[in-house]
Design an enzyme around this catalytic site. Structure first.
Site, PDB file in Angstrom:
ATOM      1  N   GLY A 177      -1.607  -3.133   5.906  1.00 15.70           N
ATOM      2  CA  GLY A 177      -2.499  -4.187   6.366  1.00 15.70           C
ATOM      3  C   GLY A 177      -3.215  -3.875   7.669  1.00 15.70           C
ATOM      4  O   GLY A 177      -3.717  -2.780   7.894  1.00 15.70           O
ATOM      5  N   THR A 195       0.843  -1.200   0.000  1.00 14.75           N
ATOM      6  CA  THR A 195       0.000   0.000   0.000  1.00 14.75           C
ATOM      7  C   THR A 195       0.876   1.247   0.000  1.00 14.75           C
ATOM      8  O   THR A 195       1.968   1.239   0.546  1.00 14.75           O
ATOM      9  CB  THR A 195      -0.889  -0.009   1.256  1.00 14.75           C
TER      10      THR A 195
END
Length: 566
Positions: free
Chosen positions: A457, A374
């Site tokens: 996460g 990410t």
């Protein structure tokens, strides 16, 4: 023997995170905050930050700069982002003096059913390959944000990335590390090796990387707009690629995609309004953690104290059980969000926290009965607009499926679905999966203060809550709040996959910098403590200093990041 190993890890964890004798007094900060009068950008790549600044200097809005930086990161940091993934954003609009949220997550293929998985012998959705792929929502998110808040034409916004994709850019150190880890497990998937390796290997640090296929794709999007991706030749090529390789994502799925403007959700933590987006993301878990901790005087306990670490871990356990039970696509399984983030509910749940012992198992609450890798980036412009944006392919480089000639990898976010029929995140056609990526924002007295995020996460809501606590309870500056050693609790019941409920208390992973006597006391309370390599997330932030009329930027010391202003 196990406890001996844990104690050795505890001693290693006690090594100081930073020098305590810095003249600024900020012992955890790896560098000073960046301060600028006009505008600011903070991203996980120095070149992406410079692109954002160039767009701002050319008269672009903070949204233009965020889109430009996100496009650049898809090229330069494909280990965490790209136009094959999803996007979420929070925007402070100085004209309306309010926050706007955008949920740019895509849905599952409409021709794929839960029954198909079961009939074909699957007890869980695979992590890679064609089956976990969902519709990518990032490009739609760019254009939705741009239509409302953009100032420059999209051609100008995407031009810097197109140029770098053709001419090349040097790969940075952390990105090279994660790229090298991804290649062995993804090389077998169609299109990956041809488009994301050099002679079958990941590019090394400093190597010039070019992606002419992505340059062509972005040029098409810049010229023809959003529909070039979702309804034109790109969509047709994606659909044909998956049809040829055992997948279900179709051109029709892409054509049906629509993102969604949503209202951010908040809680007040000691006079500061902390904002997150509602499910299908996990952002409200950060709000639940903060509500559970607010009754305790963390300031008097002190950063890194036994009480601080123990209470945070126990609050996280409670919030994450609700996360596993209630967070899902609201079109299929509406969550009682207002109740979940309420102070009353936190008081009820907080009664389960013991100051003396670590909980081995907890159950989700029942709020309905009471209710009738990410990337993250932040930008700010001269008008006062602030953007908090997060974007991901999931599992680093995503599914490994890279359609021929397009220069990007599709996300594997569908792995987050569950194949149990009675689960909120059970697979269904045209459904959005549970999402881990969350942007954050803090306001004070109705004014914007901090745009921030901590990618990574399940670390994300834990990280969001820790940033707020560091700023509010421990008076850290913006850089120090991100560089201070972090807490990561692992082992809670998950909202996805086939994981069992937590019954052993999980594992408390502590970053270097916590004292050995504190770690020993945590073990006495029943926590299993261990060292860990890298699950502590990546942080960027921008703050508005209203008193001095300037912007403050901070960037993650654990990544290749860079904050800069002008």
């Amino acid at each position: 023997m196990r406890h001996c190993l844990v104690l050795v890890a505890a001693v290693l964890l006690s090594l100081p995170a930073a020098a305590a004798d810095r003249i600024t007094g900020h012992m955890f900060a790896t560098r000073s905050e960046v301060i600028a009068p006009t505008a600011m950008a903070a991203t996980s790549h120095p070149l992406a930050t410079q692109i954002a600044l160039d767009i701002l200097k050319a008269g672009g809005s903070a949204v233009d700069a965020a889109i430009a930086a996100n496009a650049a990161l898809g090229l330069m940091e494909p280990t965490g982002s790209g136009i094959g993934g999803d996007l979420f954003a929070i925007v402070w609009d100085p004209q309306t003096q309010r926050l706007h949220g955008y949920n740019g997550s895509g849905r599952s293929p409409r021709s794929l059913t839960r029954e198909w998985f079961i009939e074909n012998g699957h007890d869980a959705i695979p992590s890679h390959g064609p089956l976990p792929v969902t519709v990518p929502g990032a490009v739609d998110g760019w254009f939705a944000l741009h239509d409302r808040f953009g100032r420059l034409p999209m051609r100008q916004v995407l031009a810097p990335t197109i140029r770098y994709a053709r001419e090349g850019h040097p790969v940075h150190e952390t990105i090279a590390h994660y790229w090298a880890r991804s290649v062995p497990r993804l090389s077998a998937f169609p299109g990956f090796s041809a488009q994301f390796t050099i002679d079958g290997r990941a590019p090394r640090k400093g190597k010039l990387w070019r992606n002419p296929n992505l340059a062509n794709t972005l040029e098409t999007i810049a010229r023809r707009g959003r529909d070039a991706f979702y309804k034109g030749e790109i969509a047709q090529r994606i659909g044909a690629f998956f049809a040829a390789h055992g997948g279900f994502l179709s051109a029709e799925d892409l054509a049906a995609h629509e993102g969604e403007w949503v209202d951010p959700v908040s809680t007040n933590y000691r006079g500061h309004d902390v904002w997150e987006l509602p499910p299908n993301g996990q952002g409200i878990a950060a709000l639940q953690i903060l509500n559970l901790l607010e009754p305790y005087d963390l300031r008097s306990f002190g950063f890194g104290s036994v009480e601080h670490l123990h209470l945070f871990t126990e609050a996280k356990k409670l919030a994450f059980e609700d996360r596993a039970r209630w967070y899902a696509d609201p079109a299929f399984h509406p969550a009682p969000v207002e109740r979940l983030v309420s102070k009353e509910y936190a008081r009820e749940r907080g009664a389960l926290i013991s100051m003396d012992r670590a909980a081995r198992s907890v159950e989700a609450g029942n709020p309905a009965l009471q209710q009738g890798d990410t990337i993250y980036l932040a930008t700010a412009d001269t008008s006062g607009m602030m953007v908090s944006l997060i974007q991901s392919n999931y599992r680093g480089m995503g599914s490994g499926m890279a359609p021929d000639g397009l220069g990007f990898i599709l996300q594997d976010r569908g792995e987050q679905f569950v194949l149990r029929a009675d689960h909120p995140n059970t697979y269904a056609p045209g459904k959005r999966p549970f999402h881990t990526i969350i942007p954050g924002f803090i306001t004070r007295d109705g004014k914007p203060w901090v745009s921030f995020g901590v990618m990574g996460g399940a670390m994300q809501p834990q990280g969001h809550a820790q940033i707020v606590i560091n700023l509010v309870d421990f008076d850290m500056n913006l850089q120090e709040a991100g560089d201070a050693p972090r807490i990561h609790h692992d082992g809670s019941t998950e909202p996805a996959g086939q994981a069992l409920a937590m019954n052993d208390g999980g594992v408390l992973e502590l970053e270097s910098g916590f004292r050995p006597e504190v770690i020993r006391e945590l073990m006495r309370k029943g926590h299993v403590v261990r060292s860990a390599d890298g699950p502590f997330g990546g942080y960027q932030a921008i703050a508005r200093d209203h008193e001095n009329g300037v912007w403050i930027g901070a960037s993650e010391s654990r990544k290749d990041g860079h904050a800069a202003g002008w």
